[in-house]
Every structure is written in structure tokens, then in C-alpha cells.
Design a protein around this motif. Structure first.
Motif, PDB file in Angstrom:
ATOM      1  N   ARG A   1     -11.167  12.439 -29.549  1.00  0.00           N
ATOM      2  CA  ARG A   1     -12.200  12.731 -28.538  1.00  0.00           C
ATOM      3  C   ARG A   1     -13.625  12.652 -29.080  1.00  0.00           C
ATOM      4  NH1 ARG A   1     -10.642  17.646 -24.646  1.00  0.00           N
ATOM      5  NH2 ARG A   1     -10.328  18.838 -26.563  1.00  0.00           N
ATOM      6  N   MET A   2     -13.932  13.447 -30.085  1.00  0.00           N
ATOM      7  CA  MET A   2     -15.255  13.395 -30.724  1.00  0.00           C
ATOM      8  C   MET A   2     -15.050  13.436 -32.230  1.00  0.00           C
ATOM      9  SD  MET A   2     -17.574  16.145 -28.587  1.00  0.00           S
ATOM     10  CE  MET A   2     -19.095  15.707 -29.446  1.00  0.00           C
ATOM     11  N   ASP A   3     -15.662  12.480 -32.942  1.00  0.00           N
ATOM     12  CA  ASP A   3     -15.522  12.550 -34.397  1.00  0.00           C
ATOM     13  C   ASP A   3     -16.539  13.535 -34.963  1.00  0.00           C
ATOM     14  OD1 ASP A   3     -18.011  11.273 -34.746  1.00  0.00           O
ATOM     15  OD2 ASP A   3     -17.114   9.305 -34.982  1.00  0.00           O
ATOM     16  N   GLY A   4     -16.423  13.783 -36.274  1.00  0.00           N
ATOM     17  CA  GLY A   4     -17.274  14.782 -36.899  1.00  0.00           C
ATOM     18  C   GLY A   4     -18.750  14.452 -36.840  1.00  0.00           C
ATOM     19  N   TYR A   5     -19.093  13.165 -36.938  1.00  0.00           N
ATOM     20  CA  TYR A   5     -20.498  12.781 -36.873  1.00  0.00           C
ATOM     21  C   TYR A   5     -21.101  13.156 -35.513  1.00  0.00           C
ATOM     22  CZ  TYR A   5     -19.211   9.863 -40.909  1.00  0.00           C
ATOM     23  OH  TYR A   5     -18.742   9.405 -42.113  1.00  0.00           O
ATOM     24  N   GLN A   6     -20.347  12.897 -34.442  1.00  0.00           N
ATOM     25  CA  GLN A   6     -20.828  13.226 -33.096  1.00  0.00           C
ATOM     26  C   GLN A   6     -21.007  14.736 -32.922  1.00  0.00           C
ATOM     27  OE1 GLN A   6     -17.489  11.055 -31.253  1.00  0.00           O
ATOM     28  NE2 GLN A   6     -18.991   9.894 -30.071  1.00  0.00           N
ATOM     29  N   VAL A   7     -20.030  15.503 -33.416  1.00  0.00           N
ATOM     30  CA  VAL A   7     -20.120  16.955 -33.296  1.00  0.00           C
ATOM     31  C   VAL A   7     -21.312  17.482 -34.091  1.00  0.00           C
ATOM     32  CG1 VAL A   7     -18.945  19.139 -33.768  1.00  0.00           C
ATOM     33  CG2 VAL A   7     -17.635  17.186 -32.952  1.00  0.00           C
ATOM     34  N   CYS A   8     -21.515  16.933 -35.277  1.00  0.00           N
ATOM     35  CA  CYS A   8     -22.631  17.371 -36.117  1.00  0.00           C
ATOM     36  C   CYS A   8     -23.969  17.118 -35.427  1.00  0.00           C
ATOM     37  CB  CYS A   8     -22.583  16.654 -37.462  1.00  0.00           C
ATOM     38  SG  CYS A   8     -23.711  17.326 -38.700  1.00  0.00           S
ATOM     39  N   LYS A   9     -24.103  15.974 -34.748  1.00  0.00           N
ATOM     40  CA  LYS A   9     -25.341  15.665 -34.021  1.00  0.00           C
ATOM     41  C   LYS A   9     -25.608  16.696 -32.930  1.00  0.00           C
ATOM     42  CE  LYS A   9     -25.480  10.632 -34.670  1.00  0.00           C
ATOM     43  NZ  LYS A   9     -25.368   9.314 -33.979  1.00  0.00           N
ATOM     44  N   VAL A  10     -24.546  17.073 -32.211  1.00  0.00           N
ATOM     45  CA  VAL A  10     -24.703  18.072 -31.148  1.00  0.00           C
ATOM     46  C   VAL A  10     -25.138  19.411 -31.735  1.00  0.00           C
ATOM     47  CG1 VAL A  10     -23.511  19.367 -29.334  1.00  0.00           C
ATOM     48  CG2 VAL A  10     -23.023  16.939 -29.652  1.00  0.00           C
ATOM     49  N   ILE A  11     -24.537  19.783 -32.875  1.00  0.00           N
ATOM     50  CA  ILE A  11     -24.899  21.037 -33.541  1.00  0.00           C
ATOM     51  C   ILE A  11     -26.379  21.025 -33.924  1.00  0.00           C
ATOM     52  CG2 ILE A  11     -24.562  22.401 -35.646  1.00  0.00           C
ATOM     53  CD1 ILE A  11     -21.596  21.600 -35.529  1.00  0.00           C
ATOM     54  N   ARG A  12     -26.846  19.907 -34.438  1.00  0.00           N
ATOM     55  CA  ARG A  12     -28.242  19.814 -34.881  1.00  0.00           C
ATOM     56  C   ARG A  12     -29.230  19.784 -33.710  1.00  0.00           C
ATOM     57  NH1 ARG A  12     -27.076  21.995 -38.614  1.00  0.00           N
ATOM     58  NH2 ARG A  12     -26.547  21.186 -40.654  1.00  0.00           N
ATOM     59  N   GLN A  13     -28.794  19.333 -32.559  1.00  0.00           N
ATOM     60  CA  GLN A  13     -29.690  19.221 -31.402  1.00  0.00           C
ATOM     61  C   GLN A  13     -29.842  20.535 -30.642  1.00  0.00           C
ATOM     62  OE1 GLN A  13     -27.848  16.009 -29.261  1.00  0.00           O
ATOM     63  NE2 GLN A  13     -28.642  14.430 -30.652  1.00  0.00           N
ATOM     64  N   ALA A  14     -28.904  21.468 -30.813  1.00  0.00           N
ATOM     65  CA  ALA A  14     -28.943  22.731 -30.066  1.00  0.00           C
ATOM     66  C   ALA A  14     -29.776  23.761 -30.834  1.00  0.00           C
ATOM     67  CB  ALA A  14     -27.531  23.256 -29.843  1.00  0.00           C
ATOM     68  N   PRO A  15     -30.756  24.384 -30.199  1.00  0.00           N
ATOM     69  CA  PRO A  15     -31.606  25.370 -30.892  1.00  0.00           C
ATOM     70  C   PRO A  15     -30.815  26.509 -31.532  1.00  0.00           C
ATOM     71  CG  PRO A  15     -32.557  24.781 -28.761  1.00  0.00           C
ATOM     72  CD  PRO A  15     -31.196  24.147 -28.803  1.00  0.00           C
TER      73      PRO A  15
END
Length: 243
Positions: A176-190
Motif C-alpha cells: 500500500r505505502m512504502d517506507g519512503y512515502q510514509v516518511c514524507k507524510v511524517i515530515r509534512q505533518a506539524p
């Protein structure tokens, strides 16, 4: 005429295991059949408890969840928390302990256990391998951390919406979502952008350093890893975090 011998009365049952219903003629701390540490104890004692019959514990948890769905109760919440603690899932146990304390605010033992668990660093381990999640949980719980696990990226983001961990251990290759995608979401959320993210790469794969840097990874480890190496990485990135 010799009178027939009177059979001896059976020894009284003093203790019954709340998980597997084993009986004992004395009060037990640890069930001799299913291995669960069935009393309020120090967090380390649960983490160090070995030989637990996980199937029996999971069956007991299902029964408790069914009972809680009908009516909330102190004893059900407390036993569910104890089951989770015996499975090295203290992060999941803590909310049940807090709910039990709401139901019985004067219970000193539950309050002390809540306080001790709340003081522990929280690690979110994300990996689609059950084995990896279990190894990480057992290793880190025994070192004094609370560990939440997630089987994929979507579940990880759901966890992050409920809890703010001190560190995320993040597998790269997941459905569904690889680690790179999840990491980007983590970095974008305050709320999560400052959390260290250590990415986990399989031995038959590789960590794309450029891609990882663009995604915002803090560091990476190659699986399989030694317990000591895992402990060092977790200590490195949680030590400087504000409690």
C-alpha cells in the motif's frame, strides 16, 4: 468388620488462573500452566517473563473484549492490560490501565503502574513481518521502552494520529505505502515532523540514500540486525528527546 476407608477430602482450590482457568492449592503469581504473570508487578517483570502461552492469552483477550463491549468494568480492563503486558505490548496496555484507574481512582497499584509506563520512551515499529515486529517489541520492552507496532504504512499513520512516539522504526518495502512515502507524510505533518525516523532495509534490498534523504529519513539499519545494534540506534535517537 473393618469399616471402609473414608476418602480424603479434595484439597481446596485457593487460586484460579484468570487466563486459562488452571487451579492451584496456593496463591500463584505466575500461572504454572499458561505462564502468565497474573498480578500487578513492575513493568520489567512482565517484559522478562518467558514461556507465556500466547494462544491462551489471545483467547482470554477475545473473551475480555466481548465482555467490555457489553459493559465496561475495572477487572476486565485490568486483566486485559495484564495480558498485553505479558505479550510485550505495554503501549497498548497503558490505555486500559488508565481506564481502569478512572473506574477505581483509589487503586494505588494501578496508579503506580500507569505512572511507570508513562515515563517510558515510546517507539513505533512499522514492518509487514510479524517476526520483525515481535523481535523489536521483545528486545525494546526488555530494555525499558514502550513499543507500538504497525503492519503497514496506513496502520502506521493511524497510530501516529493517536500517539506521538519518540522514534519511528520504518520498514522500506511494505504493501500500500512504502517506507519512503510514509516518511514524507511524517515530515509534512506539524505534529510529527520532528520525530526521528530510522528506516529498515532488508538484506536482499538496499537503502537508497538519496531517496531516503529526500523523504526525510534520519538514519537507516539493515535487517537482520543484532539486538545490541538496535538498542544502540534507539538509545542514540531517543536520548536527546525531551520527555
Amino acid at each position: 468388620v473393618q469399616k471402609p476407608a473414608v476418602p480424603a477430602a479434595p484439597a481446596p482450590v485457593v487460586w484460579t488462573c484468570p487466563v486459562c482457568s488452571a487451579h492451584s492449592q496456593r496463591a500463584e503469581r505466575r500461572c504454572p500452566r499458561c505462564g502468565i504473570l497474573a498480578v500487578l508487578a513492575e513493568p520489567d517483570q512482565y517484559a522478562q517473563n518467558k514461556g507465556v502461552n500466547e494462544d491462551a492469552v489471545h483467547e482470554a483477550m477475545q473473551r475480555l473484549q466481548s465482555r467490555l463491549a457489553r459493559q465496561d468494568g475495572f477487572s476486565e480492563r485490568l486483566l486485559l492490560a495484564i495480558c498485553l503486558l505479558n505479550l510485550n505490548r505495554s503501549a497498548e496496555a497503558l490505555p486500559h490501565l488508565k481506564k481502569a484507574l478512572e473506574l477505581q481512582p483509589g487503586h494505588a497499584g494501578v496508579r503506580q503502574l500507569c505512572e511507570k509506563l508513562s515515563q517510558r520512551r515510546l517507539i513505533l515499529a512499522v514492518d509487514d513481518s510479524v517476526t520483525v515486529r515481535k523481535i523489536v517489541s521483545i528486545t525494546l520492552e526488555r530494555l525499558g521502552y514502550r513499543v507500538l507496532t504497525a503492519a503497514d504504512g496506513m496502520q502506521a499513520l493511524a497510530r501516529l494520529s493517536e500517539e506521538t512516539p519518540d522514534l519511528v522504526l520504518l520498514d522500506i518495502t511494505m504493501p500500500r505505502m512504502d517506507g519512503y512515502q510514509v516518511c514524507k507524510v511524517i515530515r509534512q505533518a506539524p505534529a510529527t515532523k520532528g520525530i526521528p525516523v530510522v528506516m529498515l532495509s532488508g538484506k536482499d534490498g538496499f537503502f537508497d540514500k538519496v531517496k531516503g534523504r529526500l523523504a526525510g529519513a534520519t538514519d537507516y539499519m539493515t535487517k537482520p540486525f543484532r539486538e545490541a545494534a538496535l538498542a544502540d540506534v534507539v538509545e542514540k535517537y531517543t536520548a536527546a528527546r525531551t520527555p
